[in-house]
Design a protein around this motif. Structure first.
Motif, PDB file in Angstrom:
ATOM      1  N   LEU A  50       6.880  -4.067 -16.785  1.00 15.12           N
ATOM      2  CA  LEU A  50       5.890  -3.668 -17.803  1.00 15.12           C
ATOM      3  C   LEU A  50       5.715  -2.156 -17.802  1.00 15.12           C
ATOM      4  CD1 LEU A  50       3.239  -6.492 -17.225  1.00 15.12           C
ATOM      5  CD2 LEU A  50       4.811  -6.240 -19.171  1.00 15.12           C
ATOM      6  N   ASN A  51       5.956  -1.540 -16.645  1.00 14.23           N
ATOM      7  CA  ASN A  51       5.763  -0.088 -16.558  1.00 14.23           C
ATOM      8  C   ASN A  51       6.884   0.713 -17.226  1.00 14.23           C
ATOM      9  OD1 ASN A  51       3.421  -0.520 -15.275  1.00 14.23           O
ATOM     10  ND2 ASN A  51       4.060   0.192 -13.239  1.00 14.23           N
ATOM     11  N   ILE A  52       7.855   0.004 -17.861  1.00 12.75           N
ATOM     12  CA  ILE A  52       8.830   0.806 -18.632  1.00 12.75           C
ATOM     13  C   ILE A  52       8.154   1.252 -19.935  1.00 12.75           C
ATOM     14  CG2 ILE A  52      10.861  -0.335 -17.653  1.00 12.75           C
ATOM     15  CD1 ILE A  52      11.077  -2.071 -20.113  1.00 12.75           C
ATOM     16  N   ASP A  53       6.890   0.912 -20.062  1.00 13.79           N
ATOM     17  CA  ASP A  53       6.017   1.366 -21.159  1.00 13.79           C
ATOM     18  C   ASP A  53       6.647   1.111 -22.526  1.00 13.79           C
ATOM     19  OD1 ASP A  53       4.158   2.065 -19.268  1.00 13.79           O
ATOM     20  OD2 ASP A  53       5.169   3.973 -18.864  1.00 13.79           O
ATOM     21  N   LYS A  77       4.179   4.131  -8.556  1.00 14.52           N
ATOM     22  CA  LYS A  77       3.357   3.400  -9.541  1.00 14.52           C
ATOM     23  C   LYS A  77       2.981   2.031  -8.987  1.00 14.52           C
ATOM     24  CE  LYS A  77       4.747   5.554 -13.886  1.00 14.52           C
ATOM     25  NZ  LYS A  77       5.991   5.822 -14.667  1.00 14.52           N
ATOM     26  N   VAL A  78       3.917   1.421  -8.267  1.00  8.21           N
ATOM     27  CA  VAL A  78       3.620   0.111  -7.664  1.00  8.21           C
ATOM     28  C   VAL A  78       3.896   0.270  -6.159  1.00  8.21           C
ATOM     29  CG1 VAL A  78       4.192  -2.343  -7.608  1.00  8.21           C
ATOM     30  CG2 VAL A  78       4.373  -1.071  -9.751  1.00  8.21           C
ATOM     31  N   HIS A  79       3.058  -0.341  -5.343  1.00  4.15           N
ATOM     32  CA  HIS A  79       3.176  -0.253  -3.866  1.00  4.15           C
ATOM     33  C   HIS A  79       3.064   1.207  -3.407  1.00  4.15           C
ATOM     34  CE1 HIS A  79       3.773  -4.450  -3.742  1.00  4.15           C
ATOM     35  NE2 HIS A  79       5.027  -4.474  -4.138  1.00  4.15           N
ATOM     36  N   PRO A  80       1.859   1.794  -3.552  1.00 12.83           N
ATOM     37  CA  PRO A  80       1.652   3.187  -3.097  1.00 12.83           C
ATOM     38  C   PRO A  80       1.907   3.310  -1.598  1.00 12.83           C
ATOM     39  CG  PRO A  80      -0.440   2.122  -3.616  1.00 12.83           C
ATOM     40  CD  PRO A  80       0.627   1.178  -4.059  1.00 12.83           C
TER      41      PRO A  80
END
Lengths: 343, 151, 329, 455
Positions: free
Chosen positions: C22-25, A162-165
């Motif tokens: 933030l991606n823990i939604d 999701k972060v740092h592909p």
């Protein structure tokens, strides 16, 4: 000379502080946006293998790692003089577009956006994502969370994380997507279009619908008549991944168009002793200080400038009954847009 | 005592050969510089690069690894692994600014007391030429006084 | 009783950890429900002054990401240590120095040299950012860069560690659950110094690829291996992969999509130097006995220090290149 | 021996049992089948090629079990697959018939605690030295052929005769160190050929009264009464020429030499280093004392049993001086020439020693291991298998179900290579642990006064 310090800048990526000097009459004599952060990617990337650039430079920014990931991958392609196979190019383009959607949702609802959704007069403590959720309610808040989730999930499916592909490599991608994954992306994509229209609606109702905000946005505080730069494809439509860089002047006249790898002919960076960040400007126009206008090399490379340099988006709204009047930017470059965010 | 630079070298020896070579050098009264401080391992295969990095970071100016000749390892072939690790360590340490003279791999069987002593003498001279390493100590977190001290 | 305070700060960082949080939604709502966010520059408008005004240890838990590159980073580390009951080193930068830690491979001067004389920089009068500069209206200060990058626990006492670049969101959610349980009194605090949000083995433990006895006869770079398959271990196919020496917890994200593990979750439990573990693992299984042949295989690693210490240089035993360490602050 | 699994006290051995074609339970060993068998075969194993055996035969008189075995390669029943002859079956008195023509190969698995490898040695193939003419010149023999000739139960009934089987030799040359102590063949000394050559010289002298010449580099008589025997052979009048034989040829040097000797005489060209001159000695018979070599398959056998061969091919013992019969793999012992050339007394004593060691383990029922061992922290091991190929003692094995590695404490020798190689730091050494070594490093460098740099 009275002085106001805003330290640190908040709700953006990266460090920044602003020093405002007021003259005796209390008006702003001068203001400096200082960036106190420097990590030295230009130095420590020297000596690292070229195929690692996509996973090293994406650590420049954790909010838009996909941008650096793609830029490094394309640079590595150029080093080897290879063009990725069509499928890889499409995957990269899809990943980049998904990132654009997720990143702008983050910006619109979490970073810059709260200033407008909550309104400039709401107390500071409220002007953030938690305030936004309290104001727009869990139902809409949930949609925002869902939008970011879909955006980042698409990035994860194609980019591995999701972060740092990590899937872009010189010459292509390390992983294809299966038919199920494609279907899932399509499902999320369709939902995202809905959400996009919803967000526009929110913007129309809460921001453009509020004369007070409109006055603020259209006021001279946010009006910058500068050059605009953006990537356009062969038929001059907005493209995020590939194409030529097009520059138009404050009045919309074409300043120039170049292939990304010729950027040093068009862009130069100025150094100031009071900030680690350098200030890019149009080489052919020259550095005339922090000023707007056609003589100053200062330019904008923002979503607004992408629209100003192009003949609109490459894809059209799927639903015809979108308000008939053509989008305001059709005729002349919009100068007024809150350009908060990118320090 | 002369004020010339006396390097400090950590030596890793193998229980079956180089450690005995050192004993033999001692029992046969062979003189060799006292700069090397030996650590006994069961085999050079036991040498973990962490030990070499630890030695350098704790102030050693050189590290010597002494094992059995290839083919004569008491554990048959474990000195080859030491050789491979040594070659990779030399490359990596170079990027840390540690010159190859500071890390040395040598073979010395239990009977080669004289040769082992000679090997040590050569290394001490080489490290003396290269000069002290003086690796800075590891930073230790400063524990703040509880009351709101000055920023 | 008001909600305990929560803070998140970024020193020399990229913001990836903030996005990961933030991606823990939906779980962000649990954070909001159980904590009062007292300080979070990425998402809240609280200023440094306001933090300095807070009582000591008034913040229950601070997630501190980013490494210590500048004096300001260090100052904030000490400040937040004072203000927080629990200081968590969050993400690879705070724990091991991460990729920006690779700057330690050369003296700090090189950073300025490269940045301010690059081909695209027009700097005729050789200007350099300075820690204090006299502007017409007054002096402007910039926090100076320190000679080497340091990690949080090299500057202040750290209570817990959450590794990863960034930590995977499902792990952050799990850590948050622990915190919430502690706040609600349903759970004890983990032992001081514990590593949270990670497994206790290495990436291979979670990797789905088939593994066999390792014998490396050739190491190639990913662009030289177009025929990499998705079944077998990448290292066995001749591609350098840091999986064996990198802590588990990320569900082997990268190897599962055909990319090598680059080591972002740091060292396995109890390991002092991640780079040394990779060095010894790879060297030991090189399938050659002659020095020349060994060298030929090792030539497949053009940048050993960068490869083995990609994320953990600042926290390694040597921490930096000798010249970088020698540069006076 | 196809496969060996497990470890000391717990070996599972899979043996491929070739068909004997004789029913071991029924056959009484009466030998009628051997008598009746019409096929005569040159026995190049026990009789060293100068005697015969039947298609169904005893390998040698003292064979255990003491039963005949049928050789399918030479028995007419199998040749061409026509199923002919069957004389042995016809005359076999046992009921049911002991001969089983279609007996199949069997796999036998045994559970054993220890293994003693007494796999012996191979004779150096004298043909590899063409200038000695073995296999080309009729009357050039090897020491093994002479052994069979001198044996009363041998093919010549104990008489020493030339290749024609009748004429007794008048002059005999015995060449020492054939294929031993020789950079081109085997560098090692085969230990027994000097004494064997002396014995051959003595027997030939005694049986034929021939003039005997021994060509040697050094006479090595290390055992009890060995040198006394050498003195006795000297007293018998055997001529000892110190020099390495350059060539054995049946071509006379010049017509004069041809006239002095009969056709078929063999000329032994040698430099007599004590006399300091070149000599050509005409003889009727040459005996080559071929040396001992490791078995051709010793490398493969070593791998099967998890022990190693030295570069020259002999099995490597645990310690050359202090523990010559154990190997690096616990529970596997080596006795006799498998570990290196030695004579019968040494082989017998090693066999007894190996048996004693095994009995010791069997009686004790447990094993005292060296304290220094490696062990895997199971929950930290990721199953990356980096360590799996690092152990020459096969102590490291991969558990497929749990996807982790296990170290067999009985086989581990404590070298620590895997401890240092494990990327996850999941293997610990009981001795020389990381903490111990790191503490030594810190201790050795502590008086190197440096305060920690508090920044």
């Amino acid at each position: 000379m009275q002085r106001i310090t805003i330290d640190p800048l908040t709700r953006l990526e990266g460090h920044g502080k602003i020093e405002i000097f007021l003259d005796d009459a209390g008006d702003v004599a001068n203001a400096y946006l200082q960036v106190p952060e420097l990590r030295g990617f230009e130095r420590f990337c020297v000596g690292r293998p070229v195929e690692e650039m996509p996973v090293l430079t994406n650590r420049i920014c954790g909010v838009c790692p996909e941008a650096h990931h793609m830029a490094a991958a394309k640079a590595a392609d150029a080093v080897y003089g290879v063009t990725p196979p069509p499928a890889a190019k499409k995957l990269r383009e899809l990943l980049y577009s998904a990132f654009f959607f997720a990143d702008h949702t983050t910006h619109f609802f979490i970073l810059g956006g709260p200033d407008f959704i909550m309104g400039p007069d709401t107390p500071v403590a409220e002007r953030n994502i938690l305030g936004v959720i309290r104001k727009v309610g869990l139902e809409i808040g949930g949609k925002v969370i869902q939008a970011r989730k879909y955006g980042h999930t698409t990035v994860e499916i194609i980019g591995g994380r999701k972060v740092h592909p990590c899937t872009a490599v010189p010459g292509g991608m390390t992983k294809a997507i299966s038919e199920d994954e494609r279907k899932e992306i399509e499902k999320m994509g369709r939902w995202a279009v809905e959400f996009g229209q919803f967000a526009l609606q929110v913007f129309h109702d809460m921001v453009l619908g509020n004369p007070e905000y409109l006055a603020l946005i259209l006021g001279d505080a946010y009006t910058h008549k500068t050059y605009y730069m953006g990537l356009v494809d062969a038929n001059n439509k907005v493209n995020f991944y590939d194409g030529k860089v097009r520059i138009v002047g404050p009045d919309g006249t074409l300043h120039g168009m170049y292939a990304p790898n010729d950027y040093t002919d068009w862009i130069a960076e100025r150094v100031e002793p009071w900030s680690y960040l350098k200030f890019p400007y149009l080489k052919k126009v020259g550095w005339k200080g922090f000023a707007d206008g056609a003589e100053s090399g200062v330019y904008m490379a923002t979503p607004l400038s992408r629209l100003n340099v192009s003949d609109g988006m490459a894809t059209r709204w799927p639903r015809p009954n979108m308000r008939s009047s053509s989008p305001p930017w059709a005729s002349r470059p919009i100068a007024a847009w809150p350009s908060t965010g990118r320090a | 005592m002369s004020d010339r630079f006396e390097p400090v070298i950590i030596g890793f020896t193998c229980n079956w050969c180089s450690y005995r070579a050192a004993d033999l050098a001692g029992t046969s009264r062979i003189k060799y510089p006292p700069n090397v401080r030996l650590i006994r391992l069961m085999c050079t295969g036991r040498l973990d690069p962490t030990f070499v990095l630890k030695a350098f970071s704790e102030g050693a100016d050189g590290v010597l690894i002494a094992g059995c000749h290839p083919g004569e390892c008491h554990y048959l072939e474990q000195n080859y692994k030491a050789l491979r690790r040594y070659q990779l360590m030399t490359r990596t340490l170079a990027q840390f600014g540690i010159v190859p003279e500071r890390l040395r791999l040598t073979w010395a069987s239990a009977a080669e007391g004289a040769r082992f002593a000679e090997e040590i003498a050569t290394m001490v001279e080489e490290v003396r030429q290269v000069g002290p390493l003086n690796w800075p100590t590891r930073p230790v977190p400063r524990v703040e006084q509880a009351s709101g001290g000055a920023a | 009783m008001s909600k305990p305070k929560f803070a998140m700060y970024w020193a020399s960082a990229c913001g990836g950890c903030e996005i990961a949080v933030l991606n823990i939604d939906e779980k962000i709502l649990d954070l909001d429900a159980n904590f009062e966010v007292a300080f979070w520059p990425a998402a809240m408008d609280v200023k440094y002054k306001e933090v300095e005004a807070m009582d000591d240890e008034s913040i229950l838990v601070t997630l501190f990401n980013g490494s210590i590159r500048t004096d300001e980073n260090e100052h904030m580390a000490h400040l937040l240590r004072r203000k927080s009951k629990l200081l968590v080193a969050f993400g690879s930068c705070a724990n091991e120095g991460c990729i920006p830690g690779l700057a330690n491979l050369s003296p700090r001067e090189g950073i300025f040299e490269c940045a301010y004389t690059s081909p695209s920089t027009e700097n005729p009068d050789h200007l350099r950012p300075r820690s204090a500069w006299q502007a017409p209206e007054g002096t402007l200060t910039l926090t100076p860069l320190q000679s080497v990058v340091r990690t949080l626990d090299q500057v202040v006492e750290v209570d817990y560690h959450v590794p990863g670049c960034p930590p995977e969101s499902h792990q952050i959610a799990a850590v948050l659950d622990v915190l919430i349980a502690v706040v609600k009194g349903e759970a004890e605090l983990p032992p001081k110094g514990a590593v949270l949000g990670a497994g206790d083995s290495t990436v291979c433990d979670e990797c789905t690829r088939k593994r066999d006895i390792k014998r490396i006869s050739k190491l190639s770079r990913i662009q030289e291996l177009p025929m990499l398959n998705t079944e077998d271990c990448l290292l066995e196919q001749g591609l350098m992969c840091s999986g064996p020496a990198t802590r588990s917890g990320c569900n082997s994200r990268c190897p599962n999509v055909g990319a090598p593990c680059i080591g972002c979750y740091g060292a396995a439990p109890g390991v002092l130097d991640q780079g040394a573990r990779l060095m010894t693992a790879i060297a030991s299984v090189v399938d050659e006995k002659e020095p020349a042949a060994i060298d030929k295989v090792l030539d497949g690693l053009p940048d050993p220090a960068g490869t083995f210490y990609r994320f953990s240089l600042a926290h390694s035993l040597l921490r930096a290149n000798r010249a970088a360490l020698a540069e006076k602050p | 021996m196809e496969k060996v699994e497990g470890y000391v006290g717990n070996y599972t051995v899979t043996i491929k049992k070739k068909p004997r074609y004789v029913d071991e339970d029924v056959c009484t060993g009466c030998g009628i089948c051997v008598e009746k068998c019409p096929v005569l075969v040159v026995d190049d194993k026990f009789e060293a090629g100068i005697g015969y055996r039947k298609a169904i035969y005893w390998p040698f008189a003292q064979a255990v079990p003491n039963l005949p075995v049928l050789d399918p390669d030479t028995c007419t029943y199998y040749i061409g697959g026509k199923g002919g002859c069957k004389a042995c079956e016809k005359f076999c008195p046992t009921v049911p018939n002991s001969i089983l023509f279609d007996q199949k190969e069997q796999r036998v698995t045994l559970n054993v605690g220890n293994i003693i490898l007494a796999t012996g040695w191979d004779l150096f193939d004298a043909r590899r030295i063409p200038q000695y003419g073995y296999g080309r010149l009729a009357n050039v023999f090897t020491n093994l052929e002479l052994e069979r000739m001198c044996n009363a139960a041998g093919p010549t009934g104990g008489k020493v005769v030339l290749r024609d089987g009748q004429t007794a030799p008048r002059t005999v040359a015995i060449v020492h160190c054939v294929g031993s102590r020789d950079r081109n063949y085997n560098r090692h000394c085969s230990a027994i050929c000097c004494m064997q050559s002396l014995k051959t010289a003595h027997l030939v002298k005694e049986r034929t009264g021939a003039e005997v010449y021994n060509f040697y580099i050094d006479i090595r008589t290390p055992g009890k009464e060995y040198d006394e025997f050498y003195q006795r052979v000297l007293d018998d009048g055997v001529h000892f020429v110190r020099g390495k034989v350059a060539e054995v040829t049946d071509i006379p040097f010049d017509p004069a030499e041809a006239s002095r000797n009969e056709a078929g005489t063999l000329y032994v060209q040698v430099e007599d280093t004590l006399a300091g001159l070149q000599r050509r000695i005409p003889v009727d018979m040459v005996v080559l004392s071929a040396g001992l070599e490791p078995r051709r398959d010793s490398a493969a056998v070593g791998k099967t049993f998890g022990i190693a061969c030295s570069t020259s091919g002999w099995f490597i013992e645990k310690h050359a001086k202090m523990d010559p019969i154990a190997t690096m793999t616990e529970g596997v012992f080596v006795a006799g020439c498998a570990g290196g050339p030695k004579d019968i007394p040494a082989s017998v004593s090693q066999g007894a020693a190996a048996a004693a060691r095994v009995l010791n383990y069997i009686r004790q029922g447990e094993l005292a291991l060296e304290p220094v061992r490696a062990s895997v922290l199971e929950e930290q091991c990721s199953g990356c298998r980096i360590c799996n190929g690092l152990c020459p003692f096969n102590a490291i094995s991969f558990v497929e179900e749990r996807k982790v590695t296990e170290i067999n404490a009985a086989l581990c020798q404590g070298c620590g290579t895997c401890v240092a190689a494990c990327p996850a730091g999941a293997i610990q050494g009981s001795g020389f642990s990381n903490e111990q070594v790191m503490a030594q490093i810190e201790g050795l460098l502590r008086n190197f006064a440096r305060e920690p740099e508090v920044v």
